[in-house]
Design an enzyme around this catalytic site. Structure first.
Site, PDB file in Angstrom:
ATOM      1  N   ARG A 112       0.850  -1.202   0.000  1.00  0.00           N
ATOM      2  CA  ARG A 112       0.000   0.000   0.000  1.00  0.00           C
ATOM      3  C   ARG A 112       0.877   1.239   0.000  1.00  0.00           C
ATOM      4  NH1 ARG A 112       1.845   3.155   4.409  1.00  0.00           N
ATOM      5  NH2 ARG A 112       1.441   2.199   6.421  1.00  0.00           N
ATOM      6  N   GLU A 211      -6.375   7.312   7.944  1.00  0.00           N
ATOM      7  CA  GLU A 211      -5.217   8.062   8.467  1.00  0.00           C
ATOM      8  C   GLU A 211      -4.666   9.032   7.412  1.00  0.00           C
ATOM      9  OE1 GLU A 211      -2.278   5.762  10.578  1.00  0.00           O
ATOM     10  OE2 GLU A 211      -0.681   7.110   9.949  1.00  0.00           O
ATOM     11  N   ARG A 215      -5.343   5.588   0.784  1.00  0.00           N
ATOM     12  CA  ARG A 215      -4.418   4.475   0.932  1.00  0.00           C
ATOM     13  C   ARG A 215      -4.708   3.600  -0.286  1.00  0.00           C
ATOM     14  NH1 ARG A 215      -2.069   3.387   6.220  1.00  0.00           N
ATOM     15  NH2 ARG A 215      -1.292   5.440   6.801  1.00  0.00           N
ATOM     16  N   CYS A 257       1.399  10.823   9.451  1.00  0.00           N
ATOM     17  CA  CYS A 257       2.353  10.315  10.438  1.00  0.00           C
ATOM     18  C   CYS A 257       3.755  10.347   9.831  1.00  0.00           C
ATOM     19  CB  CYS A 257       1.980   8.879  10.804  1.00  0.00           C
ATOM     20  SG  CYS A 257       3.144   8.097  11.947  1.00  0.00           S
ATOM     21  N   THR A 259       6.179   8.476  10.169  1.00  0.00           N
ATOM     22  CA  THR A 259       6.725   7.164   9.785  1.00  0.00           C
ATOM     23  C   THR A 259       6.393   6.810   8.345  1.00  0.00           C
ATOM     24  OG1 THR A 259       4.756   5.936  10.464  1.00  0.00           O
ATOM     25  CG2 THR A 259       6.473   6.243  12.128  1.00  0.00           C
ATOM     26  N   ARG A 266       4.119   0.562   2.408  1.00  0.00           N
ATOM     27  CA  ARG A 266       4.333  -0.593   3.281  1.00  0.00           C
ATOM     28  C   ARG A 266       4.037  -1.833   2.455  1.00  0.00           C
ATOM     29  NH1 ARG A 266       2.568  -4.031   7.607  1.00  0.00           N
ATOM     30  NH2 ARG A 266       0.356  -3.722   7.228  1.00  0.00           N
ATOM     31  N   ARG A 295       4.327  -7.319  12.499  1.00  0.00           N
ATOM     32  CA  ARG A 295       3.011  -6.965  13.047  1.00  0.00           C
ATOM     33  C   ARG A 295       2.187  -8.231  13.208  1.00  0.00           C
ATOM     34  NH1 ARG A 295       0.954  -1.351   9.959  1.00  0.00           N
ATOM     35  NH2 ARG A 295       2.802  -0.152  10.445  1.00  0.00           N
ATOM     36  N   GLU A 300      -1.598  -3.338  12.492  1.00  0.00           N
ATOM     37  CA  GLU A 300      -0.822  -2.679  13.534  1.00  0.00           C
ATOM     38  C   GLU A 300      -1.482  -2.842  14.906  1.00  0.00           C
ATOM     39  OE1 GLU A 300      -0.473   1.494  12.855  1.00  0.00           O
ATOM     40  OE2 GLU A 300       1.596   1.475  13.573  1.00  0.00           O
TER      41      GLU A 300
HETATM   42  P1  ADP Z   1      -1.454  -0.254   7.004  1.00  0.00           P
HETATM   43  O1  ADP Z   1      -1.231  -1.302   6.024  1.00  0.00           O
HETATM   44  O2  ADP Z   1      -2.210   0.868   6.437  1.00  0.00           O
HETATM   45  O3  ADP Z   1      -0.167   0.152   7.634  1.00  0.00           O
HETATM   46  P2  ADP Z   1      -2.521  -2.093   9.065  1.00  0.00           P
HETATM   47  O4  ADP Z   1      -1.233  -2.620   9.579  1.00  0.00           O
HETATM   48  O5  ADP Z   1      -3.522  -1.708  10.099  1.00  0.00           O
HETATM   49  O6  ADP Z   1      -2.389  -0.780   8.181  1.00  0.00           O
HETATM   50  O7  ADP Z   1      -3.137  -3.191   8.111  1.00  0.00           O
HETATM   51  C1  ADP Z   1      -4.357  -2.983   7.472  1.00  0.00           C
HETATM   52  C2  ADP Z   1      -5.039  -4.272   7.089  1.00  0.00           C
HETATM   53  O8  ADP Z   1      -4.318  -4.913   6.050  1.00  0.00           O
HETATM   54  C3  ADP Z   1      -5.153  -5.271   8.222  1.00  0.00           C
HETATM   55  O9  ADP Z   1      -6.407  -5.921   8.153  1.00  0.00           O
HETATM   56  C4  ADP Z   1      -4.062  -6.259   7.895  1.00  0.00           C
HETATM   57  O10 ADP Z   1      -4.293  -7.560   8.428  1.00  0.00           O
HETATM   58  C5  ADP Z   1      -4.123  -6.271   6.400  1.00  0.00           C
HETATM   59  N1  ADP Z   1      -2.875  -6.764   5.785  1.00  0.00           N
HETATM   60  C6  ADP Z   1      -1.646  -6.236   5.885  1.00  0.00           C
HETATM   61  N2  ADP Z   1      -0.747  -6.944   5.199  1.00  0.00           N
HETATM   62  C7  ADP Z   1      -1.436  -7.978   4.623  1.00  0.00           C
HETATM   63  C8  ADP Z   1      -1.077  -9.073   3.782  1.00  0.00           C
HETATM   64  N3  ADP Z   1       0.179  -9.249   3.365  1.00  0.00           N
HETATM   65  N4  ADP Z   1      -2.066  -9.919   3.409  1.00  0.00           N
HETATM   66  C9  ADP Z   1      -3.347  -9.744   3.811  1.00  0.00           C
HETATM   67  N5  ADP Z   1      -3.738  -8.733   4.594  1.00  0.00           N
HETATM   68  C10 ADP Z   1      -2.805  -7.855   5.003  1.00  0.00           C
HETATM   69  N1  ARG Z   2       0.804   6.916  16.561  1.00  0.00           N
HETATM   70  C1  ARG Z   2       1.016   5.500  16.713  1.00  0.00           C
HETATM   71  C2  ARG Z   2       2.215   5.275  17.624  1.00  0.00           C
HETATM   72  O1  ARG Z   2       2.944   6.195  17.838  1.00  0.00           O
HETATM   73  C3  ARG Z   2       1.262   4.813  15.371  1.00  0.00           C
HETATM   74  C4  ARG Z   2       2.538   5.207  14.677  1.00  0.00           C
HETATM   75  C5  ARG Z   2       2.870   4.489  13.386  1.00  0.00           C
HETATM   76  N2  ARG Z   2       1.759   3.919  12.724  1.00  0.00           N
HETATM   77  C6  ARG Z   2       0.893   4.585  11.958  1.00  0.00           C
HETATM   78  N3  ARG Z   2      -0.158   3.935  11.535  1.00  0.00           N
HETATM   79  N4  ARG Z   2       1.103   5.804  11.579  1.00  0.00           N
HETATM   80  O2  ARG Z   2       2.414   4.176  18.104  1.00  0.00           O
END
Ligand code: ADP
Ligand code: ARG
Length: 343
Positions: A112, A211, A215, A257, A259, A266, A295, A300
Site C-alpha cells: 500500500r 489516516e 491508501r 504520520c 513514519t 508498506r 506486526r 498494527e
Molecule cells: P497499514 O497497512 O495501512 O499500515 P494495518 O497494519 O492496520 O495498516 O493493516 C491494514 C489491514 O491490512 C489489516 O487488516 C491487515 O491484516 C491487512 N494486511 C496487511 N498486510 C497484509 C497481507 N500481506 N495480506 C493480507 N492482509 C494484510
Molecule cells: N501513533 C502510533 C504510535 O505512535 C502509530 C505510529 C505508526 N503507525 C501509523 N499507523 N502511523 O504508536
C-alpha cells in the site's frame, strides 16, 4: 499549554525528543491552517504506549515544528535535514521472484501507499466540508479506472455493520475507533466522508479518508510480489492523472504520520513461520538485518495467530519504492530459509 507530564514508563519518540526547550520554542506556533503543537502531540500525550506519538496537520507542520519532527524523522528513517528523497516506481528494477512458489509459507502479499491531496490540510486538521470534497474528487477519479482496476466505491456511511465487519475481518477494510487516530483528530465526523473502493476480486482497493486521504492498496493470495507491485504502480499512475498528490523533494509524499513519509509504502506478506517464532531472538535478528517490522495478523497493534505474522519494510523515507519492496522480498526469502532449516 503546559509541558506535558510523561510517566516514567513512556518510551515514545515524543517523550524522548520533546524536551522542555523544544516545547518552549514551538508551543505558541500555528500553521496557516491553524494547526498547533498541542494538536500534533495529543495522540502521544493521551496514549503513553505510543511508539512515535505525533501527527502533522499539513505539509507546513513538518517545517514549522521541525525541531520536533526532524529528530523523529532522523531516528525513524535515518534521514537527515539536508537529505533528498528519490522515487523509483519501475517494476523492472525490482528483483523479487516469488520466494515461496509452492505456497507453503506466504499466505498473501499486500503493498500500500499513503497519499494526500495537494493544497488540502491533512485529515488531522481538515474540515468536514473539505473532507467531503476530498471524498467526492477521489471517487470521481476512481470511477474512471478501467480493466482490472475498475470497481465500485462503498461509503462507510450507510454500510451495514455485518458487511463492514466482514471487510475488516478479511483484511480489506480499516478498523473503526483506533485510539491513536481518535486522539490525533483523525476520526472526527466519523463515518462521514470515509469509504472503500475495490475491484471485483478485491486485489485493488483504495481507502478514503482514514489516516491518510488515500491508501492505495494492491493485494492477492500467495507470494508474487512483483505482480502486486506492478498492479499498484499502474493504479498510482492512473489516479495521479486525476488527483494531485502532496509531494516535496525533501520529504517525498506527505503523510499524517512521520513514519509514512517518503515512499509512504508498506509492502507486507502474511507469512507462517511457526518454528522460527518459537525463538523470537533469532526471528528478530533476521527482521532487523533487513529493516523489517513484525506486526500481528489484524494489522498494527494486533497479535499473531497460528504462527502467522505480517512482515513489512520499516523504512519508507530516503529509499525508493523499489528498495522498500526489495527490503521486504530479501528479508522474506531469508525468513523462509531459516524456517526451512529448523526441524
Ligand atoms: P497499514 O497497512 O495501512 O499500515 P494495518 O497494519 O492496520 O495498516 O493493516 C491494514 C489491514 O491490512 C489489516 O487488516 C491487515 O491484516 C491487512 N494486511 C496487511 N498486510 C497484509 C497481507 N500481506 N495480506 C493480507 N492482509 C494484510
Ligand atoms: N501513533 C502510533 C504510535 O505512535 C502509530 C505510529 C505508526 N503507525 C501509523 N499507523 N502511523 O504508536
Amino acid at each position: 499549554m503546559q509541558y506535558p507530564i510523561f510517566p516514567k514508563e513512556c518510551s515514545s519518540m515524543l517523550c524522548k525528543y520533546l524536551t522542555p526547550e523544544v516545547f518552549d520554542r514551538l508551543k505558541d506556533l500555528k500553521t496557516a491552517n491553524g494547526f498547533t503543537l498541542e494538536q500534533a502531540i495529543n495522540s502521544g500525550v493521551q496514549n503513553i504506549d505510543s511508539g512515535i506519538g505525533v501527527y502533522a496537520g499539513d505539509e507546513e507542520s513538518y517545517e514549522l515544528f521541525a525541531p520536533l519532527f526532524d529528530t523523529i524523522i532522523e531516528a525513524y528513517h535515518g534521514f537527515g535535514k539536508e537529505d533528498k528523497h528519490q522515487s523509483n516506481l519501475n517494476p523492472n528494477d525490482l528483483n523479487a521472484p516469488n520466494p515461496d512458489p509452492e505456497g507453503n509459507y506466504i499466505v498473501s502479499t499486500r503493498i500500500r501507499v499513503g497519499r494526500n491531496v495537494d493544497n488540502m490540510p491533512l485529515g488531522t486538521a481538515i474540515s468536514k466540508e473539505q473532507r467531503d470534497q476530498v471524498e467526492s474528487s477521489v471517487v470521481e477519479g476512481l470511477s474512471r479506472l478501467k480493466g482490472e482496476l475498475s470497481g465500485r466505491y462503498y461509503p462507510l456511511l450507510g454500510m451495514d455493520k455485518e458487511a463492514q465487519d466482514a471487510l475488516i475481518k478479511d483484511h480489506f477494510l480499516f478498523k473503526e475507533g483506533d485510539r491513536f487516530l481518535d486522539t490525533a483528530g483523525l476520526n472526527r465526523d466519523w463515518p462521514a466522508g470515509r469509504g472503500i473502493y475495490h475491484n471485483n476480486d478485491k486485489t485493488f482497493l483504495v481507502w478514503v479518508n482514514e489516516e491518510d486521504q488515500l491508501r492505495i492498496i494492491s493485494m492477492q493470495k500467495g507470494g508474487d510480489i512483483k505482480e502486486v507491485f506492478t498492479r499498484l504502480v499502474n493504479a498510482i499512475k492512473r489516479i495521479e492523472t486525476r488527483v494531485p498528490f502532496s509531494y516535496n523533494d525533501h520529504l517525498g509524499y506527505i503523510t499524517s504520520c512521520p513514519t509514512n513519509l517518503g515512499t509512504a509504502m508498506r509492502a507486507s506478506v502474511h507469512i507462517a513461520v511457526p518454528k522460527l517464532a518459537k525463538d523470537m531472538e533469532s526471528f528478530k535478528a533476521i527482521t532487523d538485518k533487513y529493516h523489517l517490522q513484525i506486526r500481528g495478523i489484524h494489522g498494527e497493534h494486533s497479535e499473531s495467530e497460528g504462527g502467522i505474522y505480517d512482515i513489512s519494510n520499516r523504512r519508507r523515507l530516503g529509499i525508493t519504492e523499489v528498495e522498500a519492496v526489495q527490503d521486504m522480498a530479501d528479508g522474506v526469502t531469508a525468513l523462509i530459509a531459516a524456517e526451512k532449516a529448523l526441524v
